[in-house]
Write a protein that holds these residues in place. Structure first.
Motif, PDB file in Angstrom:
ATOM      1  N   SER A 206       0.834  -1.209   0.000  1.00 33.97           N
ATOM      2  CA  SER A 206       0.000   0.000   0.000  1.00 33.97           C
ATOM      3  C   SER A 206       0.865   1.254   0.000  1.00 33.97           C
ATOM      4  O   SER A 206       0.577   2.221  -0.711  1.00 33.97           O
ATOM      5  CB  SER A 206      -0.933   0.017   1.213  1.00 33.97           C
TER       6      SER A 206
ATOM      7  N   GLN B 148       3.946   1.461  -1.121  1.00 33.44           N
ATOM      8  CA  GLN B 148       4.601   1.544  -2.427  1.00 33.44           C
ATOM      9  C   GLN B 148       3.645   2.105  -3.476  1.00 33.44           C
ATOM     10  O   GLN B 148       4.032   2.945  -4.294  1.00 33.44           O
ATOM     11  CB  GLN B 148       5.117   0.170  -2.860  1.00 33.44           C
ATOM     12  N   LEU B 149       2.408   1.652  -3.464  1.00 35.45           N
ATOM     13  CA  LEU B 149       1.418   2.159  -4.417  1.00 35.45           C
ATOM     14  C   LEU B 149       1.156   3.641  -4.190  1.00 35.45           C
ATOM     15  O   LEU B 149       1.043   4.410  -5.148  1.00 35.45           O
ATOM     16  CB  LEU B 149       0.119   1.368  -4.306  1.00 35.45           C
ATOM     17  N   ALA B 150       1.062   4.039  -2.929  1.00 37.06           N
ATOM     18  CA  ALA B 150       0.839   5.456  -2.625  1.00 37.06           C
ATOM     19  C   ALA B 150       2.014   6.293  -3.115  1.00 37.06           C
ATOM     20  O   ALA B 150       1.824   7.368  -3.695  1.00 37.06           O
ATOM     21  CB  ALA B 150       0.630   5.648  -1.128  1.00 37.06           C
ATOM     22  N   ASP B 151       3.235   5.790  -2.919  1.00 39.79           N
ATOM     23  CA  ASP B 151       4.422   6.512  -3.397  1.00 39.79           C
ATOM     24  C   ASP B 151       4.425   6.607  -4.921  1.00 39.79           C
ATOM     25  O   ASP B 151       4.763   7.653  -5.478  1.00 39.79           O
ATOM     26  CB  ASP B 151       5.705   5.825  -2.914  1.00 39.79           C
ATOM     27  N   GLU B 152       4.052   5.508  -5.577  1.00 38.69           N
ATOM     28  CA  GLU B 152       4.010   5.517  -7.042  1.00 38.69           C
ATOM     29  C   GLU B 152       2.962   6.503  -7.552  1.00 38.69           C
ATOM     30  O   GLU B 152       3.192   7.215  -8.518  1.00 38.69           O
ATOM     31  CB  GLU B 152       3.719   4.122  -7.578  1.00 38.69           C
ATOM     32  N   ARG B 153       1.835   6.540  -6.915  1.00 37.21           N
ATOM     33  CA  ARG B 153       0.767   7.448  -7.343  1.00 37.21           C
ATOM     34  C   ARG B 153       1.162   8.909  -7.132  1.00 37.21           C
ATOM     35  O   ARG B 153       0.744   9.783  -7.877  1.00 37.21           O
ATOM     36  CB  ARG B 153      -0.524   7.133  -6.590  1.00 37.21           C
ATOM     37  N   ALA B 154       1.948   9.162  -6.109  1.00 37.84           N
ATOM     38  CA  ALA B 154       2.381  10.526  -5.816  1.00 37.84           C
ATOM     39  C   ALA B 154       3.565  10.944  -6.687  1.00 37.84           C
ATOM     40  O   ALA B 154       3.858  12.127  -6.794  1.00 37.84           O
ATOM     41  CB  ALA B 154       2.760  10.644  -4.339  1.00 37.84           C
ATOM     42  N   SER B 155       4.208   9.973  -7.313  1.00 35.28           N
ATOM     43  CA  SER B 155       5.389  10.247  -8.133  1.00 35.28           C
ATOM     44  C   SER B 155       4.995  10.936  -9.434  1.00 35.28           C
ATOM     45  O   SER B 155       3.996  10.586 -10.059  1.00 35.28           O
ATOM     46  CB  SER B 155       6.094   8.920  -8.445  1.00 35.28           C
TER      47      SER B 155
ATOM     48  N   HIS C 104       4.349   8.782 -12.485  1.00 36.35           N
ATOM     49  CA  HIS C 104       3.061   8.097 -12.578  1.00 36.35           C
ATOM     50  C   HIS C 104       2.031   8.970 -13.296  1.00 36.35           C
ATOM     51  O   HIS C 104       1.103   8.466 -13.897  1.00 36.35           O
ATOM     52  CB  HIS C 104       2.560   7.721 -11.177  1.00 36.35           C
ATOM     53  N   HIS C 105       2.210  10.285 -13.230  1.00 35.68           N
ATOM     54  CA  HIS C 105       1.298  11.235 -13.873  1.00 35.68           C
ATOM     55  C   HIS C 105       2.113  12.153 -14.791  1.00 35.68           C
ATOM     56  O   HIS C 105       2.408  13.288 -14.432  1.00 35.68           O
ATOM     57  CB  HIS C 105       0.569  12.081 -12.819  1.00 35.68           C
TER      58      HIS C 105
ATOM     59  N   ARG D 156       1.098  15.857 -15.388  1.00 36.05           N
ATOM     60  CA  ARG D 156       1.314  16.809 -14.285  1.00 36.05           C
ATOM     61  C   ARG D 156       2.682  17.435 -14.343  1.00 36.05           C
ATOM     62  O   ARG D 156       2.874  18.578 -14.013  1.00 36.05           O
ATOM     63  CB  ARG D 156       1.117  16.136 -12.938  1.00 36.05           C
TER      64      ARG D 156
END
Length: 70
Positions: free
Chosen positions: A49, A51-58, A61-62, A65
């Motif tokens: 979880s 790791q996924l949160a870090d990836e989404r904030a990276s 990943h976007h 942005r």
């Protein structure tokens, strides 16, 4: 003089009690093993979880942005 029938009944009852005594011990061991497995699963879930949160904030990943920030 020992009564063989009475001695047999005593021996059989002791065997029954030994078996009854083993059941809670086995159940306790199984419960502890399952609890340990669940603790491991919980740690893995927390790590994934995070790791996924870090990836989404990276920004990788976007990618859209990152262009907005330039």
């Amino acid at each position: 003089m020992l009564d063989p029938e009475l001695l047999e009944r005593i021996t059989a009852r002791r065997a029954e009690l030994d078996e009854l005594e083993e059941q809670p011990t086995k159940q306790l061991a199984e419960a502890r093993a399952e609890r340990d497995e669940l603790a491991v699963a919980e740690r893995v879930l927390e790590r994934v979880s995070e790791q996924l949160a870090d990836e989404r904030a990276s920004p990788r990943h976007h990618p859209g942005r990152q262009a907005d920030r330039q």
